[in-house]
Scaffold this motif. Structure first.
Motif, short mmCIF file in Angstrom:
data_model
loop_
_atom_site.label_atom_id
_atom_site.label_comp_id
_atom_site.label_asym_id
_atom_site.label_seq_id
_atom_site.Cartn_x
_atom_site.Cartn_y
_atom_site.Cartn_z
N ILE A 1 52.38 37.27 38.81
CA ILE A 1 51.34 36.50 39.17
C ILE A 1 50.56 36.71 37.73
CG2 ILE A 1 49.35 35.99 40.59
CD1 ILE A 1 51.94 35.86 41.93
N ASP A 2 49.88 35.54 37.40
CA ASP A 2 48.79 35.52 36.16
C ASP A 2 47.60 36.32 36.75
OD1 ASP A 2 46.98 32.85 37.06
OD2 ASP A 2 49.06 32.80 37.75
N GLU A 3 46.98 36.86 35.64
CA GLU A 3 45.86 37.93 35.96
C GLU A 3 44.65 37.15 36.75
OE1 GLU A 3 43.07 39.99 32.80
OE2 GLU A 3 45.10 40.79 32.78
N GLU A 4 44.55 35.88 36.43
CA GLU A 4 43.25 35.33 37.04
C GLU A 4 43.53 34.98 38.75
OE1 GLU A 4 44.79 34.05 34.36
OE2 GLU A 4 43.37 34.55 32.95
N ARG A 5 44.77 35.19 39.14
CA ARG A 5 45.02 35.18 40.60
C ARG A 5 45.69 36.51 41.33
NH1 ARG A 5 48.40 29.54 41.09
NH2 ARG A 5 49.41 30.56 39.08
N ILE A 6 45.22 37.54 40.68
CA ILE A 6 45.61 38.72 41.25
C ILE A 6 44.82 39.19 42.66
CG2 ILE A 6 45.66 41.33 41.07
CD1 ILE A 6 46.06 40.86 38.08
N GLN A 7 43.70 38.70 42.50
CA GLN A 7 42.79 38.70 43.76
C GLN A 7 43.40 38.05 45.07
OE1 GLN A 7 38.35 39.51 44.17
NE2 GLN A 7 38.25 37.56 45.16
N LYS A 8 43.73 36.79 44.64
CA LYS A 8 44.35 35.98 45.56
C LYS A 8 45.66 36.49 46.14
CE LYS A 8 45.31 30.74 46.45
NZ LYS A 8 44.85 29.73 46.09
N ALA A 9 46.56 37.00 45.18
CA ALA A 9 47.58 37.78 45.68
C ALA A 9 47.50 38.86 46.68
CB ALA A 9 48.55 38.01 44.38
N MET A 10 46.38 39.48 46.24
CA MET A 10 46.24 40.71 47.25
C MET A 10 45.85 40.14 48.28
SD MET A 10 47.40 42.84 44.97
CE MET A 10 47.36 44.42 46.03
N SER A 11 44.89 39.33 48.56
CA SER A 11 44.21 38.84 49.67
C SER A 11 45.39 38.12 50.46
CB SER A 11 43.38 37.64 49.27
OG SER A 11 42.05 38.42 48.54
N LEU A 12 46.32 37.09 49.73
CA LEU A 12 47.32 36.76 50.74
C LEU A 12 48.28 37.69 51.43
CD1 LEU A 12 48.27 33.79 48.43
CD2 LEU A 12 47.15 33.59 50.76
N ASN A 13 48.59 38.90 50.41
CA ASN A 13 49.21 39.88 51.22
C ASN A 13 48.65 40.44 52.31
OD1 ASN A 13 51.24 42.24 51.14
ND2 ASN A 13 49.70 43.32 50.16
N GLN A 14 47.30 40.64 52.37
CA GLN A 14 46.56 41.28 53.53
C GLN A 14 46.58 40.21 54.52
OE1 GLN A 14 45.26 44.13 54.10
NE2 GLN A 14 45.43 45.11 52.16
N MET A 15 46.64 38.84 54.29
CA MET A 15 46.46 37.93 55.40
C MET A 15 47.81 38.02 56.02
SD MET A 15 44.87 34.61 53.56
CE MET A 15 45.68 33.59 54.48
N SER A 16 48.91 38.11 55.33
CA SER A 16 50.32 38.10 55.81
C SER A 16 50.20 39.22 56.94
CB SER A 16 51.35 38.25 55.01
OG SER A 16 51.47 39.45 54.22
N ILE A 17 49.86 40.63 56.55
CA ILE A 17 49.82 41.54 57.22
C ILE A 17 49.04 41.51 58.70
CG2 ILE A 17 48.97 44.13 57.54
CD1 ILE A 17 49.71 44.21 54.57
N SER A 18 48.02 40.74 58.42
CA SER A 18 46.96 40.58 59.60
C SER A 18 47.73 39.42 60.55
CB SER A 18 45.66 39.87 59.26
OG SER A 18 45.06 40.69 58.32
N PHE A 19 48.54 38.60 59.75
CA PHE A 19 49.17 37.61 60.86
C PHE A 19 49.98 38.27 61.60
CE2 PHE A 19 47.73 33.70 58.31
CZ PHE A 19 46.99 33.00 59.46
N ALA A 20 50.90 39.16 61.26
CA ALA A 20 51.84 39.83 61.85
C ALA A 20 51.28 40.89 62.77
CB ALA A 20 52.63 40.72 60.66
#
Length: 434
Positions: A134-153
């Protein structure tokens, strides 16, 4: 590759990574739900259930340093895909045993150990690969989406698991997990793990690979020079130890002491996942946090207060409905704070740690996070048998707050964020950051 094409590819990685994590996590949690019920129904023994938990935790702590070495010295894509294939074969083996001779505790424990090892390889290596995907500007988005997937599960898997367990057999549970794992392999195989990588692989080839012990030693030497990262690791270690008081005590207090029904207890745990999900969505949409260590410090202090607040209904009598609403709110707040603490720190570590050391640093963090959890569970389990629960929780809360105020003192925060010139500016920035 053209920059526009790289950004387009990074967007593909962002969503593929999220979907892959959602599928694999959902399958793993549905499996864990089914296996937990199966063990308890088969044996009726809490000890047998606890042994399965140990089979999950212990291999992770032992294998993590080796995983870090592998992630820094070998193809990360190969490691991740191999780990996911290993997961598929482990569940396939358990399915074969189930169909031929019937499930046994030994087969379940061995499978849990294998799944734990595969999961550690996948998790640590994926975490080390984020800045390559992922490009540096969207690292926070990537980490947040990762947490979202865990939360959904976390929200969906107990409901799906409960529904399936009453309707289908254990082999069907295993087949669902196998299908989820195969789909994750297919998605991960389409990703370019070197898209934004800054790792100098040519130099590594010329110098050759270090022996494993020398590589681990180099990782520790590197960490010792990173005072801020070392502070984060020590805080993580001590938080996980003290939060064992919550892990052990929450169910015991609500079910045994306060006589909350299992349905309402389940709703309070669901509120935790909803809090995580809501805050993950917020972080995925907002701009990157400017002072992550500062924000995480405040979040941990709030977690300490929330930990102490679990004891309030033991001290002040409440009507049943008020008590249920209170704990739902506490757990929702707790879930939100977990994301406020974790996401900014994860982004900061992704950016601060040199590419060639990421595997070893994240593996050390994994080991340190897990290391004291079993000990904490044993100690607090013993304490709950001899002391009132409210004093254990309030004591843990106080110690946690003191530890964070000492380890993340202003001088350390200023080393992480030198641009914070004075206390007034710190106060203003924290307000805007949150």
């Amino acid at each position: 590759m053209d920059q526009a094409l790289k950004l387009q590819r990074a967007t593909y990685h962002l969503w593929t990574f999220t979907i892959s994590k959602l599928i694999s996590t959902f399958g793993a949690q549905v499996y864990a739900f089914g296996i937990s019920f199966y063990i308890l129904q088969l044996t009726g023994s809490a000890t047998s259930f606890a042994l399965n938990l140990i089979c999950n935790l212990l291999p992770r702590a032992l294998i993590a340093p080796v995983v870090g070495y592998a992630a820094d010295n070998y193809s990360r894509k190969t490691i991740i895909i191999s780990a996911q294939i290993g997961t598929t074969f482990a569940i396939g083996g358990l399915l074969f045993v189930s169909l031929t001779s019937g499930l046994s505790l030994i087969a379940i424990y061995i499978t849990t150990c294998l799944l734990s090892i595969a999961s550690t390889f996948s998790t640590v290596t994926f975490t080390s690969s984020i800045t390559g995907l992922i490009d540096e500007e969207r690292i926070q988005k990537a980490m947040s989406l990762n947490q979202m997937s865990i939360s959904f599960a976390s929200i969906g898997s107990p409901a799906v698991g409960g529904l399936l367990y009453g309707v289908v057999s254990m082999p069907v549970f295993l087949i669902i997990f196998i299908l989820a794992s195969v789909l994750a392999v297919i998605l991960e195989s389409t990703m370019n793990f070197k898209l934004f990588s800054k790792k100098n692989e040519e130099q590594n080839k010329e110098n050759g690979k270090e022996p494993i012990w020398a590589s681990m030693k180099a990782g520790l030497v590197y960490l010792k020079k990173q005072e801020v990262i070392m502070t984060i690791i020590w805080i993580s270690l001590l938080i996980n130890f003290l939060f064992a008081s919550f892990e052990v005590g929450y169910s015991y207090i609500l079910i045994e002491k306060l006589k909350m029904s299992s349905e309402h207890f389940g709703f309070t745990e669901g509120a935790f996942a909803i809090g995580m999900l809501g805050m993950s969505i917020y972080f995925s949409m907002r701009k990157e946090v400017k002072f992550p260590l500062l924000v995480s410090k405040r979040g941990i202090l709030m977690m300490g207060i929330i930990l102490g607040s679990v004891s309030v209904p033991l001290i002040i009598s409440m009507p049943y409905g008020v008590m249920f609403a209170y704990y739902a709110f506490v757990m929702f707040s707790f879930g939100s704070m977990v994301i406020i603490v974790n996401t900014p720190i994860q982004v900061m570590m992704q950016k601060k740690i040199d590419e060639e050391y990421k595997g070893r640093v994240f593996s050390i963090l994994e080991t340190m996070s897990i290391a004291l959890m079993p000990l904490g569970m044993v100690i607090f389990g013993f304490l709950y048998d001899i002391l009132p629960g409210q004093w254990i929780l309030l004591g843990s809360s106080t110690i946690l707050i003191i530890i964070v105020l000492i380890l993340a003192r202003p001088s350390v925060v200023k080393k992480a964020h030198p641009e914070l010139a004075n206390k007034k500016e710190i106060s203003n920035e924290v307000s805007s950051a949150l």
